[in-house]
Design a protein around this motif. Structure first.
Motif: not given
Length: 375
Positions: A99, A29, A25, A95, A47, A97, A27
């Motif tokens: 964001q 964010r 993962a 994953e 990312a 992300l 991220w």
């Protein structure tokens, strides 16, 4: 890897297994009631995934028997066998992300840039080779070689702005899936018997799977928000994932001076490849203004498969049967949903407004089989 070499033994068996699992993962964010103010340097989030698995799995088994297969030695078998198998399993879940969410606001004289990119790569080479030589008088020779590879990649790739007001120079949201799976499986067998039967089999195959969601978007499910720029608004989602699978299997059986059956050889190769993906570029519930507004989603995924099965059987001096069978094939699937959306929104552009969705996915598959029987 695995290696077994036996001289004078009845059997030699070896195997090699590799299992790899990565759960990743990444991220970048900003979540929940953020106020992001910046000067000309702008606001950016990135990312990037570069997961890399490179696996080589090899198994080789060889058995050689000389002497008399019908001697008075009670410990001696009338069968000489060699078996080799290799298995590779790779599982990756990632994953990525980039964001900004949750009733936030962005104000900058520079640019707003969000980028999510997956460059994951899985490379698997698997091979199994078995050789059985029954050079005594009367022992049956049997050899089996096999190799199997399974590669499974699950991806979530998003560059999104949600429920946020934006004032910037340019806005660029980009989500890219550039994942790649390469699989090579090879298997071979050689069985040679003097005055008895020779039985050989080889099988190779792989299963390769990509399941992905790639999204670049500005959405405001709680209500319309302003997206104001002095330059361009560019929303891009692209899926460039690839699968390349090659499988080959060859079996050769030779029976010298007879036997009840003779020589039998079977070679088979197979591959299953599947890409299932959703690719989305969207502006939803925005009141947007700028020079050019471009919303594009594209898919250029490719599946390439090559499978080949080879079998040969040779009988001399009175063998009853020379039988060779070979087969190969692949099942290849691309299931794709590509969307470029503006709905429902107000767009004011002094230049151009472009909404484009394109799918140019392709499958190339080649399968072949070769047999030869001589009696």
């Amino acid at each position: 890897g695995g290696l077994t070499i036996s001289n004078g033994a009845d059997a030699g068996i070896t195997g090699s297994v590799s299992v790899n699992e990565i759960d990743n993962a990444v991220w970048a964010r900003a979540l929940g009631n953020n106020t992001l103010n910046a000067a000309a340097g702008g606001v950016s989030a990135s990312a990037t995934g570069d997961t890399d698995i490179d696996v080589v799995v090899i198994a080789v088994a060889g058995t050689v028997k000389t002497g008399s297969g019908n001697s008075d030695n009670n410990n001696s078998s009338d069968v000489t066998f060699a078996g080799a198998g290799s298995v590779a399993v790779n599982i990756v879940e990632t994953e990525l992300l980039a964001q900004i969410e949750g009733n936030s606001s962005i104000t900058t004289t520079g640019d707003l840039e969000l980028t999510a990119t997956d460059n994951s790569s899985i490379t698997t080479d698997a091979g199994g080779v078995a050789i059985a030589l029954a050079l005594d008088n009367g022992s049956t020779a049997g050899a089996v070689g096999a190799s199997v590879a399974v590669n499974d990649l699950t991806q979530t790739i998003k560059a999104t702005v949600t429920d946020t007001t934006v004032a910037a120079g340019n806005v660029a949201l980009t989500a890219i899936n550039a994942a790649d799976i390469e699989a090579l499986t090879i298997a071979g067998s050689l069985a040679v018997s003097n005055e008895s039967d020779a039985l050989g089999g080889a099988g190779a195959g792989s299963g390769n799977y990509i399941l992905s969601e790639t999204e670049a978007s500005v959405t405001n499910p709680s209500g319309v928000k302003t997206l104001t720029t002095t330059g361009n608004i560019i929303i891009t989602a692209s899926d460039q994932s690839k699968v390349n699978a090659d499988a080959g299997a060859g079996a050769l059986s030779i029976a010298l001076n007879g036997g009840d059956l003779g020589a039998i050889a079977v070679g088979a190769a197979a591959a299953k490849n599947e890409i299932t993906k959703v690719t989305t570029a969207a502006l939803k519930n925005v009141d947007a203004s700028g020079v050019n507004v471009l919303v594009t989603a594209d898919s250029t995924s490719t599946v390439d498969a090559f499978t080949l099965g080879i079998a040969g059987a040779l009988v001399s001096d009175g063998g009853t049967l020379a039988l060779a069978g070979a087969g190969s094939g692949s099942g290849n699937f691309i299931i794709s949903d590509v969307s470029a959306i503006i709905d429902p929104s107000i767009i004011i552009a002094s230049g151009n407004v472009l909404v484009s969705a394109d799918d140019a996915s392709s499958i190339n598959a080649t399968a072949g089989a070769v047999t030869a029987s001589i009696n």
